[in-house]
Design a protein around this motif. Structure first.
Motif, PDB file in Angstrom:
ATOM      1  N   GLU A   1       9.805  41.615  24.628  1.00 29.38           N
ATOM      2  CA  GLU A   1       9.755  41.033  23.292  1.00 29.38           C
ATOM      3  C   GLU A   1       8.254  40.484  23.171  1.00 29.38           C
ATOM      4  O   GLU A   1       7.708  40.616  22.132  1.00 29.38           O
ATOM      5  N   THR A   2       7.673  39.983  24.204  1.00 34.07           N
ATOM      6  CA  THR A   2       6.224  39.551  24.243  1.00 34.07           C
ATOM      7  C   THR A   2       5.343  40.776  23.936  1.00 34.07           C
ATOM      8  O   THR A   2       4.288  40.644  23.318  1.00 34.07           O
ATOM      9  N   ARG A   3       5.523  41.855  24.626  1.00 33.18           N
ATOM     10  CA  ARG A   3       4.661  43.235  24.377  1.00 33.18           C
ATOM     11  C   ARG A   3       4.906  43.608  23.112  1.00 33.18           C
ATOM     12  O   ARG A   3       3.652  43.867  22.366  1.00 33.18           O
ATOM     13  N   LYS A   4       5.993  43.542  22.360  1.00 34.15           N
ATOM     14  CA  LYS A   4       6.087  44.005  20.957  1.00 34.15           C
ATOM     15  C   LYS A   4       5.528  42.954  20.109  1.00 34.15           C
ATOM     16  O   LYS A   4       4.711  43.536  19.215  1.00 34.15           O
ATOM     17  N   GLU A   5       5.537  41.666  20.464  1.00 35.35           N
ATOM     18  CA  GLU A   5       4.689  40.718  19.716  1.00 35.35           C
ATOM     19  C   GLU A   5       3.199  40.838  19.728  1.00 35.35           C
ATOM     20  O   GLU A   5       2.403  40.715  18.840  1.00 35.35           O
ATOM     21  N   PHE A   6       2.609  41.149  20.948  1.00 32.97           N
ATOM     22  CA  PHE A   6       1.357  41.462  21.104  1.00 32.97           C
ATOM     23  C   PHE A   6       0.712  42.679  20.377  1.00 32.97           C
ATOM     24  O   PHE A   6      -0.147  42.501  19.677  1.00 32.97           O
ATOM     25  N   GLU A   7       1.619  43.796  20.512  1.00 30.15           N
ATOM     26  CA  GLU A   7       1.252  45.022  19.634  1.00 30.15           C
ATOM     27  C   GLU A   7       1.320  44.736  18.059  1.00 30.15           C
ATOM     28  O   GLU A   7       0.371  45.095  17.546  1.00 30.15           O
ATOM     29  N   GLU A   8       2.149  43.871  17.673  1.00 38.15           N
ATOM     30  CA  GLU A   8       2.445  43.819  16.385  1.00 38.15           C
ATOM     31  C   GLU A   8       1.110  42.991  15.763  1.00 38.15           C
ATOM     32  O   GLU A   8       0.978  42.805  14.394  1.00 38.15           O
ATOM     33  N   ASN A   9       0.648  42.071  16.762  1.00 36.46           N
ATOM     34  CA  ASN A   9      -0.564  41.099  16.270  1.00 36.46           C
ATOM     35  C   ASN A   9      -1.859  41.795  16.452  1.00 36.46           C
ATOM     36  O   ASN A   9      -2.833  41.064  16.747  1.00 36.46           O
ATOM     37  N   GLY A  10      -1.695  43.134  16.699  1.00 38.28           N
ATOM     38  CA  GLY A  10      -3.206  43.937  16.842  1.00 38.28           C
ATOM     39  C   GLY A  10      -3.389  44.407  18.198  1.00 38.28           C
ATOM     40  O   GLY A  10      -4.118  45.033  18.410  1.00 38.28           O
ATOM     41  N   GLY A  11      -2.792  44.002  19.177  1.00 35.23           N
ATOM     42  CA  GLY A  11      -2.874  44.457  20.621  1.00 35.23           C
ATOM     43  C   GLY A  11      -4.437  44.182  21.081  1.00 35.23           C
ATOM     44  O   GLY A  11      -4.688  44.836  22.028  1.00 35.23           O
ATOM     45  N   LYS A  12      -4.958  43.084  20.548  1.00 40.26           N
ATOM     46  CA  LYS A  12      -6.434  42.723  21.118  1.00 40.26           C
ATOM     47  C   LYS A  12      -6.278  41.853  22.316  1.00 40.26           C
ATOM     48  O   LYS A  12      -5.348  40.869  22.511  1.00 40.26           O
ATOM     49  N   SER A  13      -7.154  42.252  23.545  1.00 45.47           N
ATOM     50  CA  SER A  13      -7.046  41.432  24.793  1.00 45.47           C
ATOM     51  C   SER A  13      -7.860  40.134  24.753  1.00 45.47           C
ATOM     52  O   SER A  13      -7.420  39.148  25.311  1.00 45.47           O
ATOM     53  N   VAL A  14      -8.753  39.959  23.904  1.00 44.94           N
ATOM     54  CA  VAL A  14      -9.488  39.002  23.465  1.00 44.94           C
ATOM     55  C   VAL A  14      -9.657  38.573  22.172  1.00 44.94           C
ATOM     56  O   VAL A  14      -9.666  39.453  21.333  1.00 44.94           O
ATOM     57  N   ILE A  15      -9.458  37.270  21.935  1.00 45.32           N
ATOM     58  CA  ILE A  15      -9.465  36.850  20.412  1.00 45.32           C
ATOM     59  C   ILE A  15     -10.348  35.431  20.452  1.00 45.32           C
ATOM     60  O   ILE A  15     -10.771  35.019  21.326  1.00 45.32           O
ATOM     61  N   GLU A  16     -10.681  35.241  19.010  1.00 41.41           N
ATOM     62  CA  GLU A  16     -11.437  34.240  18.816  1.00 41.41           C
ATOM     63  C   GLU A  16     -10.564  32.934  18.825  1.00 41.41           C
ATOM     64  O   GLU A  16      -9.430  32.821  18.590  1.00 41.41           O
TER      65      GLU A  16
END
Length: 124
Positions: free
Chosen positions: A43-58
């Protein structure tokens, strides 16, 4: 690919234990916990991908400064993977933990295949 449910993960883990000759019924609570961890990881992986799959964010801190930081969703996913690995080791589902548990390596299929098997049959 269809999402794995807790029940499907439990069934898969029990099959893996059985294939290694380890009685899975003795580990029901551990298997249950691992299945839940794996569902949460997915579920966490799915959420990560749905939110753009960016390793680093502002990230903007209290002082108003904006900096780059590790994506917290990715950090959680990584922690869930590490936790699942600890459970797999505890159950003997990694090669090294299986060897420690049983004192034996995973059995390899030493039967010949294909042409080699046919030639061996002719010779005998």
């Amino acid at each position: 690919m269809a999402a794995m449910t807790k029940a499907k993960y439990k069934n898969l883990i029990q099959k893996q234990l059985s294939a290694l000759g380890i009685e899975g019924k003795n580990y029901d609570s551990v298997i249950d916990s691992l299945a839940l961890i794996l569902v949460q990881r997915d579920e966490t992986r799915k959420e990560f991908e749905e939110n753009g799959g960016k390793s680093v964010i502002e990230y903007t801190n209290k002082g108003g400064s904006t900096n780059m930081t590790k994506n917290p969703i990715l950090v959680i996913w990584d922690e869930l993977n590490k936790t699942a690995l600890a459970y797999w080791r505890e159950l003997g589902l990694t090669p090294s933990s299986y060897k420690k548990l049983t004192g034996d390596g995973v059995k390899k299929d030493t039967r010949q295949k294909g042409l080699a098997a046919a030639l061996a049959e002719i010779e005998s």
